[in-house]
Design an enzyme around this catalytic site. Sequence first.
Site, PDB file in Angstrom:
ATOM      1  CG  ASP A   1       3.190  -8.177  -5.139  1.00 22.54           C
ATOM      2  OD1 ASP A   1       3.514  -9.264  -4.625  1.00 22.54           O
ATOM      3  OD2 ASP A   1       3.578  -7.820  -6.267  1.00 22.54           O
TER       4      ASP A   1
ATOM      5  CB  SER B   1      -3.760 -15.593  -6.378  1.00 25.07           C
ATOM      6  OG  SER B   1      -2.577 -16.367  -6.421  1.00 25.07           O
TER       7      SER B   1
ATOM      8  CG  ASN C   1      -0.743 -16.852  -3.930  1.00 17.43           C
ATOM      9  OD1 ASN C   1      -1.354 -15.863  -3.529  1.00 17.43           O
ATOM     10  ND2 ASN C   1       0.319 -16.743  -4.730  1.00 17.43           N
TER      11      ASN C   1
ATOM     12  NE  ARG D   1       1.200  -6.637  -8.220  1.00 18.42           N
ATOM     13  CZ  ARG D   1       1.088  -7.764  -8.879  1.00 18.42           C
ATOM     14  NH1 ARG D   1       0.266  -7.863  -9.911  1.00 18.42           N
ATOM     15  NH2 ARG D   1       1.786  -8.828  -8.521  1.00 18.42           N
TER      16      ARG D   1
ATOM     17  CD  GLU E   1      -8.581   6.352 -13.676  1.00 16.63           C
ATOM     18  OE1 GLU E   1      -7.367   6.383 -13.930  1.00 16.63           O
ATOM     19  OE2 GLU E   1      -9.472   6.621 -14.509  1.00 16.63           O
TER      20      GLU E   1
END
Length: 253
Positions: A33, A78, A81, A202, A221
């Site tokens: 991202d 995605s 997108n 991310r 996690e």
Amino acid sequence: MNLRDLVYGLYARRVEGRLDHDQVPKHIGVILDGNRRWAKASGGTPEQGHKAGADKIQELLGWCAETDVEVVTLWMLSTDNLNRPEEQLVPLLAIIEDAVRALASDGRWRVHHVGTADLLPARTQSVLKEAEQATHDNTGILVNVAVGYGGRQEIADAVRSLLLEHAEKGTSFEELAEIVDVEHISEHLYTRGQPDPDLVIRTSGEQRLSGFMLWQSAHSEYYFCEVHWPAFRKVDFLRALRDYAARHRRYGT
């Protein structure tokens, strides 16, 4: 090399030297991202941001190979997108196709597409299929390229596949309702046969999954990094691994 780069290099080596390879996650998912925000901040175009982000992938995989990571899932595009205007989507798909070709030609990685292929243009589908076929016998890191991927779509596709499989066997809905469980659905996911991600990273400071691997990340996690993806450095990666190693995973118990 300037002083700042030298300091970061020394710090990265220090963190890496203290890393316990027995505590390294075997499967890492990465939400790539911040490409467009990085480009805007540096005075570039969105296309330049996506290209810089694509170039960063090989660096990341090199770091993963050095630390014994076995599976990496990269969320590159995605399903949402795909609704972008054509003037944005076409160059983005071209950059993704070039990145997938580069992964395949590297010779070290095994490339696997995760996503709904039917939603993608024929050329993109062809590139993904060819990359899978060309790298099938490679022994390096398994690289899942999530292109045209959505977590809800994956679960819907898995259930649809499960229903079709049992319809071919003549199983009634009543019989299926009696036997269906978590493992039945897992066997129809895009990542069937793979371990679930231990760690999801991310970049860009956003603290949400946005539908990434909804099923598989139940016990993952999470590590949220402030830097935009094209600016992601080895020291950021090592910090994520260090943070992961310091956690006590309970798996819901």
